[in-house]
Design an enzyme around this catalytic site. Structure first.
Site, PDB file in Angstrom:
ATOM      1  N   CYS A 132       0.836  -1.209   0.000  1.00  0.00           N
ATOM      2  CA  CYS A 132       0.000   0.000   0.000  1.00  0.00           C
ATOM      3  C   CYS A 132       0.870   1.258   0.000  1.00  0.00           C
ATOM      4  CB  CYS A 132      -0.950  -0.005   1.202  1.00  0.00           C
ATOM      5  SG  CYS A 132      -0.262   0.649   2.723  1.00  0.00           S
ATOM      6  N   ASN A 186     -10.674   7.730   9.763  1.00  0.00           N
ATOM      7  CA  ASN A 186     -11.792   7.287   8.935  1.00  0.00           C
ATOM      8  C   ASN A 186     -11.696   5.775   8.819  1.00  0.00           C
ATOM      9  OD1 ASN A 186     -12.518   9.982   8.494  1.00  0.00           O
ATOM     10  ND2 ASN A 186     -11.126  10.145   6.751  1.00  0.00           N
ATOM     11  N   HIS A 228      -5.625  11.437  11.417  1.00  0.00           N
ATOM     12  CA  HIS A 228      -5.420  12.810  10.971  1.00  0.00           C
ATOM     13  C   HIS A 228      -5.319  13.693  12.214  1.00  0.00           C
ATOM     14  CE1 HIS A 228      -6.893  12.086   6.719  1.00  0.00           C
ATOM     15  NE2 HIS A 228      -7.497  11.077   7.327  1.00  0.00           N
ATOM     16  N   HIS A 251      -4.545   5.209   9.696  1.00  0.00           N
ATOM     17  CA  HIS A 251      -3.902   6.510   9.905  1.00  0.00           C
ATOM     18  C   HIS A 251      -4.835   7.411  10.684  1.00  0.00           C
ATOM     19  CE1 HIS A 251      -6.058   6.576   6.053  1.00  0.00           C
ATOM     20  NE2 HIS A 251      -6.311   7.865   6.283  1.00  0.00           N
ATOM     21  N   HIS A 301       1.707  -2.797   9.082  1.00  0.00           N
ATOM     22  CA  HIS A 301       0.478  -2.570   8.316  1.00  0.00           C
ATOM     23  C   HIS A 301      -0.737  -3.174   9.011  1.00  0.00           C
ATOM     24  CE1 HIS A 301      -2.024  -1.863   4.726  1.00  0.00           C
ATOM     25  NE2 HIS A 301      -2.694  -2.892   5.230  1.00  0.00           N
TER      26      HIS A 301
END
Ligand code: DGP
Length: 117
Positions: free
Chosen positions: A2, A82, A97, A95, A44
């Site tokens: 990715c 998200n 933000h 991840h 990951h």
């Protein structure tokens, strides 16, 4: 592999804010606030729904360090992830933000004007 794993492997350049053995923080390519940092685990994992409490424990103190490093620890920030399709997750590597550097509006509403949620 990715796109964020490629960033971790330095196959794609990034603007690093902070890094340790387990986590990496770098500036978002398309910032939505004066300060917009992405915080990722190096191992990951697709999304928050799949992450272990152990990884989250390390990520907590790392995110706090990032906030101090970019100078939003006192002024405040929003930390969001998200998750999955309805969460509008585009990159399938967990991840967070970190958004700050000014007052962040609350506009994460449902597309149908949050009538049903
Ligand atoms: P999300 O919608 O939560 O999956 O957010 C993905 C974020 O990743 C989005 O804000 C843009 C950012 N992004 C995507 N590709 C790259 C990249 O190659 N470099 C950097 N720095 N950010 C990226």
């Amino acid at each position: 592999m990715c796109i964020f794993c490629k960033i971790i492997n330095k196959e794609i350049p990034n603007n690093t804010v902070l890094e340790n053995e387990h986590f990496l923080a770098f500036h978002d390519l398309y910032p939505k606030a004066p300060i917009h940092i992405l915080i990722i685990p190096k191992l990951h994992v697709d999304c928050f729904q799949d992450v272990s409490p152990q990884t989250m424990a390390g990520l907590t103190s790392f995110a706090q360090e990032v906030a101090t490093k970019v100078g939003v620890d006192q002024t405040g920030y929003r930390l969001i992830t998200n998750n999955g399709e309805d969460g509008a997750q585009e990159v399938k590597h967990l991840h967070f933000h970190m958004l700050g550097g000014g007052h962040i509006a609350w506009d994460h509403s449902h597309e149908d004007n949050h009538k049903n949620i």
